[in-house]
Design a protein around this motif. Structure first.
Motif, PDB file in Angstrom:
ATOM      1  N   ALA A  80      -6.593  51.190  20.451  1.00 13.62           N
ATOM      2  CA  ALA A  80      -6.725  49.749  20.214  1.00 13.62           C
ATOM      3  C   ALA A  80      -5.588  48.970  20.876  1.00 13.62           C
ATOM      4  O   ALA A  80      -5.816  47.913  21.479  1.00 13.62           O
ATOM      5  N   ALA A 127      -4.919  46.079  17.379  1.00 12.47           N
ATOM      6  CA  ALA A 127      -5.507  45.210  18.397  1.00 12.47           C
ATOM      7  C   ALA A 127      -5.147  43.753  18.128  1.00 12.47           C
ATOM      8  O   ALA A 127      -4.917  42.974  19.061  1.00 12.47           O
ATOM      9  N   SER A 165     -11.486  47.659  17.608  1.00 17.14           N
ATOM     10  CA  SER A 165     -10.500  47.157  18.570  1.00 17.14           C
ATOM     11  C   SER A 165     -10.911  45.787  19.095  1.00 17.14           C
ATOM     12  O   SER A 165     -10.091  44.856  19.165  1.00 17.14           O
ATOM     13  N   TYR A 211       4.674  45.890  16.922  1.00 17.93           N
ATOM     14  CA  TYR A 211       3.551  46.821  16.876  1.00 17.93           C
ATOM     15  C   TYR A 211       3.949  48.188  16.345  1.00 17.93           C
ATOM     16  O   TYR A 211       3.107  48.967  15.896  1.00 17.93           O
ATOM     17  N   SER A 237      -6.133  46.214  23.809  1.00 21.56           N
ATOM     18  CA  SER A 237      -5.714  44.821  23.581  1.00 21.56           C
ATOM     19  C   SER A 237      -4.741  44.350  24.662  1.00 21.56           C
ATOM     20  O   SER A 237      -4.778  43.188  25.068  1.00 21.56           O
ATOM     21  N   PHE A 286      -8.974  42.311  18.168  1.00 22.72           N
ATOM     22  CA  PHE A 286      -8.377  41.502  19.231  1.00 22.72           C
ATOM     23  C   PHE A 286      -8.845  40.049  19.130  1.00 22.72           C
ATOM     24  O   PHE A 286      -8.025  39.122  19.225  1.00 22.72           O
ATOM     25  N   GLY A 294      -1.837  42.709  19.591  1.00 18.95           N
ATOM     26  CA  GLY A 294      -1.916  42.372  21.014  1.00 18.95           C
ATOM     27  C   GLY A 294      -2.577  41.022  21.230  1.00 18.95           C
ATOM     28  O   GLY A 294      -2.134  40.218  22.058  1.00 18.95           O
ATOM     29  N   GLY A 295      -3.650  40.755  20.461  1.00 17.49           N
ATOM     30  CA  GLY A 295      -4.350  39.477  20.605  1.00 17.49           C
ATOM     31  C   GLY A 295      -3.466  38.298  20.239  1.00 17.49           C
ATOM     32  O   GLY A 295      -3.572  37.219  20.834  1.00 17.49           O
TER      33      GLY A 295
END
Length: 502
Positions: A122, A310, A258, A71, A126, A262, A313-314
């Motif tokens: 975001a 986002a 966001s 990230y 997430s 995600f 993270g997803g």
């Protein structure tokens, strides 16, 4: 309450001094990787995986470091997109449209600031969604048996192969090549040697790290040498500034992007690049004539930057709960975890809570670190573009060779890495995607084992693979995903944002 207790335990892991240091290093190195054009997050993570072995890190510390790089690179790519119109990686391509226009209008500071705040918001949202949805999906996925696992692997291959490149046939061929590599070594049941050609070094199979670094890092160097990388450039940053009015003006765009990013990130095979493109298109359609997208609208920076962070993270949800990587970068992270003795899947939350919740908690910390780290140091990061290629290329090669040798102390690995570097170079030249090869290598063994278990349970009845509603649903999804490129192409053609407008 269980989630809060698990999260508290996760913070107990993430806030250990060594893990705090790894979060900081991951964010810093990831940002540098994102800033440098050509060295994207896939090559960067592949290059640094051996470091986790050389330092003898625990699985939770290793995944915290690799996730920080992931990230961090998502954020770093925006800096050069805005200032120099050079996207550091593919998910930042859309950011150049309005970000560089803002820079030319003397608003580079505001563009960089909204990129940082959008990424922070975001990323935090997430992680919150990952914390709430991950355990639920894992509870559902615990019903999986060999037939469902086999169908799941097929689904994973179909999605990544369909979306990893423009040519589906080439993506499928790359996947088959990866599956072939996974069969090298001793047969898991009979113990007989397969495709080793009498070489004892291949009896244990192809080492994931050797293949990954050869395919991505070494071939990247060869591409840089061939393309004769452009000379170092300089840029003026100015003061990073964002007014309260600009922030409130962009807040709804950040929140919408966001959520969208995600959801797209959760889909195996989608990834941050598609998330940023779709978020930009949706905002442009939604705002219509009220926005000036393409002419330096600050929301044109907020949308793709929020969405791609986002999505990062997803992408952790299918990786942790199903063992399915949502992108090439997460495929490398999956391989690293498997090499460390941790196999992501439905049992991950029960068997390795320190890894899962330590990672989730570290992502909260990492998002704050990125915000505090990047805004004051943007000028420093941009100066990295002045690093000449005569220094960068041998440095990357030296790190690759040292990293691979440090894992097994085996000179044969260096030869194998070089061979895969040449193969990766040829595949890039012929426009074959590399990520499906890695996915085939990582998941091929699990696919073979589950297929054999399913056949043993059913006495060889192939119909057993389609005997449960979950397996049938996964087979249908796999078939549907094969047509995803055609559907996406149709979406792009009909979208208000055609290539000409881009």
């Amino acid at each position: 309450m269980d989630i809060l207790q698990a999260l508290a335990n996760g913070f107990g892991v993430a806030l250990q001094p060594v893990n705090l240091l790894l979060v900081f290093l991951g964010c810093l190195v990831g940002t540098l990787i994102g800033v440098l054009p050509g060295i994207g997050p896939i090559s960067g993570v592949a290059l640094l995986v051996p470091l986790t072995f050389a330092l003898k890190l625990t699985p939770e510390s290793a995944i915290i470091l690799l996730a920080g790089i992931y990230y961090g690179a998502m954020y770093g790519g925006s800096t050069t997109s805005i200032l120099l119109n050079i996207p550091g990686e593919t998910s930042s391509v859309v950011t150049t449209l309005d970000g560089n226009q803002m820079a030319r209008q003397g608003r580079a500071g505001a563009a960089l600031a909204i990129s940082a705040w959008g990424s922070f918001i975001a990323g935090t949202l997430s992680v919150l969604a990952l914390m709430l949805l991950g355990p639920l999906l894992a509870q559902w996925a615990i019903r999986f048996g060999p037939a469902e696992y086999f169908a799941l692997m097929v689904f994973g291959f179909s999605t990544l192969s369909a979306l990893a490149g423009k040519n589906m046939a080439k993506a499928l061929l790359a996947t088959l090549f990866g599956l072939l590599l996974s069969t090298v070594g001793q047969d898991p049941q009979s113990g007989m040697s397969r495709f080793t050609f009498g070489l004892l070094q291949l009896e244990d199979g192809m080492d994931f790290l050797v293949v990954a670094i050869g395919l991505f890092a070494v071939s990247e160097v060869l591409m840089i040498l061939q393309d004769k990388a452009p000379p170092a450039v300089q840029a003026t940053v100015g003061r990073v500034y964002l007014s309260l009015k600009e922030f409130s003006f962009s807040l709804l765009t950040i929140l919408r992007s966001s959520v969208l990013g995600f959801v797209i990130g959760v889909l195996p095979g989608a990834g941050a690049s598609i998330a940023s493109f779709v978020a930009y298109t949706v905002e442009k359609r939604l705002l219509g004539s009220r926005a000036r997208f393409g002419q330096g609208d600050i929301r044109g920076v907020a949308a793709p930057e929020s969405a791609n962070n986002a999505a990062a993270g997803g992408a952790m949800i299918p990786l942790l709960t199903l063992g399915l990587p949502g992108s090439g970068t997460t495929a490398i992270m999956l391989g690293a975890l498997v090499s460390l003795g941790v196999t992501p899947g439905p049992q991950m939350f029960q068997q390795h809570p320190n890894v899962v919740w330590g990672l989730i908690a570290s992502m909260y910390v990492g998002n704050a670190v990125l915000l505090l780290l990047n805004l004051p140091l943007v000028g420093l990061f941009v100066r990295l573009l002045a690093v000449p290629s005569w220094f960068l290329v041998p440095a990357v090669l030296a790190v690759s060779f040292i990293g691979v040798y440090a894992v097994n102390n085996n000179p044969f690995d260096l030869l194998l890495m070089t061979v895969f570097g040449l193969i990766g170079y040829l595949m890039r030249r012929l426009d074959f995607p590399l990520a499906p090869v890695l996915l085939g290598l990582v998941l091929g063994y699990l696919m073979e084992v589950n297929l054999r278990r399913a056949m043993a349970i059913s006495n060889g009845d192939v119909g057993f693979l389609f005997s449960s509603p979950i397996a049938i649903a996964l087979w249908v999804l796999a078939g549907f995903s094969l047509f995803a490129p055609a559907l996406l192409s149709r979406f792009r053609q009909r979208g208000a944002l055609g290539d000409e407008e881009l």
